[in-house]
Structure formats: structure tokens, C-alpha cells
Design a protein around this motif. Structure first.
Motif, short mmCIF file in Angstrom:
data_model
loop_
_atom_site.label_atom_id
_atom_site.label_comp_id
_atom_site.label_asym_id
_atom_site.label_seq_id
_atom_site.Cartn_x
_atom_site.Cartn_y
_atom_site.Cartn_z
N VAL A 4 43.70 66.37 52.18
CA VAL A 4 43.53 67.37 51.12
C VAL A 4 43.70 68.77 51.68
CG1 VAL A 4 41.97 68.30 49.38
CG2 VAL A 4 41.97 65.85 49.85
N SER A 7 47.26 69.62 52.22
CA SER A 7 47.94 70.01 50.98
C SER A 7 47.54 71.43 50.58
CB SER A 7 47.60 69.03 49.86
OG SER A 7 46.23 69.09 49.50
N VAL A 8 46.28 71.80 50.81
CA VAL A 8 45.83 73.17 50.54
C VAL A 8 46.62 74.16 51.39
CG1 VAL A 8 43.90 74.79 50.77
CG2 VAL A 8 43.50 72.51 49.83
N LEU A 130 42.98 70.99 43.31
CA LEU A 130 42.60 70.95 44.72
C LEU A 130 41.08 70.92 44.88
CD1 LEU A 130 45.14 73.55 46.18
CD2 LEU A 130 45.25 71.06 46.35
#
Length: 203
Positions: A4, A7-8, A130
């Protein structure tokens, strides 16, 4: 959680690298200080961190409200137009180093963030996704998200600021002035876009 955060990082980098009102302001303010980028990113965080917390605690729907977009578009866009117009009017003095903008880099970061309806929309949509993904990891995960996202802005804007500060003395006077004209026009263009978009949001 690492997936995650990755991806941020990627999504944040794609946004940070796109020229916008914060980038234009950093260019202009870096004539005076190599820390302008860091100061703008700090001002940005003053708006962004509470926004992330609001989304985390379930307030994303408020940010998607058309009235919110209208107010932000008109007030924020108007402020950004004022910033750009001032830069155009005093471009020779700014370029010559005899005058600085009436607002510091930290304040500019706050104004440019709070007055940007697309920044709010981004957090209410992509950003909210997100936050939703990181929510399973509790406040520790949320803290990691905030730090990762903010670090991208801080590092990129600091690099830009440092390069401009170290090299601008080598630029020709005409180039100095052209930079301020470009920055002023960019700010006015974004400000106008924000105002129009806010009005169209309730159309």
C-alpha cells in the motif's frame, strides 16, 4: 502494508512531478531561499494532514459536496489569481532581488493547498481509497501513509528549490524576468480554472 505504501509513493510522485501552482511558487520563492521548497511543503502539510484525518474518520462525503467545491473554487481561486497578478506586476523588482512577495513560502503552501478544489477532490476520491486501504493497519499505518506522501512533496520541492537558488545568479536578466512572468501566468491560469470549476460544480 508495504504494498500500500509503495502505491502511495508512486501515486504521490506522479502528482508531485506535474507542474502546478505550488511548483510555480517554489520557483519564484527560491530566488531568496534554498528552503522555499521545504517551507511550501510544510504549509501544504498544514492543510493536508487534517484533511487525511477527516477522511480517516469518515468525512470524505463532505469534501465531495458541490457547495464545498464552489466556495473553495471562488475564494481559493481568487487568492491564487491575486498571487499571480502580484507576481506579474512586480516581476522586475522580484527578478532584481529588490522586492519579495507579500507572503512567505509557508503561507503560500497553505493558500495554494486550501484554495485548490482539485486537491480536495483528489483526496476525496483517490486519496480516500488509499486511506481506506491503510485503515486496516490502524493509526500506525495512517502515520506511515502521511509521512510517505509528504516526504515525496518535501524531497521534490526541496530539490527544485535548491537547484534554482544555486543557479539563478547565472541566468540572464531577461530569463529572470521570464521566469516570474511564467510563474505569474501559471498561477493566474490555475486560479481562473479553479474559479470556473467551482461554479460549474453546481451547474
Amino acid at each position: 502494508m508495504l504494498a500500500v505504501l509503495a502505491s502511495v509513493f508512486v501515486i504521490s510522485m506522479s502528482g508531485a512531478l506535474m507542474p502546478g501552482p505550488m511548483f510555480a511558487t517554489v520557483l519564484a520563492k527560491s530566488y531568496k531561499s534554498p528552503w522555499a521548497g521545504a517551507q511550501v511543503s510544510l504549509g501544504h502539510a498544514v492543510v493536508e494532514v487534517p484533511l487525511i484525518l477527516l477522511i480517516y474518520f469518515g468525512a470524505a462525503t463532505i469534501l465531495e459536496n458541490d457547495i464545498t467545491h464552489l466556495i473553495l473554487g471562488i475564494v481559493g481561486g481568487g487568492m491564487i489569481i491575486w498571487m499571480g497578478l502580484g507576481m506579474l506586476r512586480a516581476r522586475k523588482a522580484y527578478a532584481g532581488g529588490t522586492k519579495d512577495t507579500p507572503y512567505n513560502a509557508f503561507t503560500a503552501g497553505i493558500i495554494l493547498s486550501a484554495g485548490n478544489p482539485f486537491f480536495i477532490i483528489w483526496w476525496a476520491t483517490v486519496g480516500a481509497l488509499l486511506v481506506l486501504k491503510i485503515a486496516d493497519y490502524g493509526l500506525g499505518g495512517l502515520t506511515a501513509l502521511v509521512l510517505t506522501h509528504w516526504a515525496v512533496d518535501l524531497i521534490w520541492l526541496s530539490i527544485v528549490s535548491g537547484l534554482v537558488y544555486k543557479t539563478h545568479r547565472l541566468w540572464a536578466p531577461a530569463l529572470h524576468e521570464a521566469v516570474f512572468v511564467a510563474c505569474g501566468l501559471l498561477l493566474m491560469g490555475f486560479g481562473g480554472w479553479f474559479v470556473v470549476s467551482g461554479v460549474l460544480a453546481i451547474g
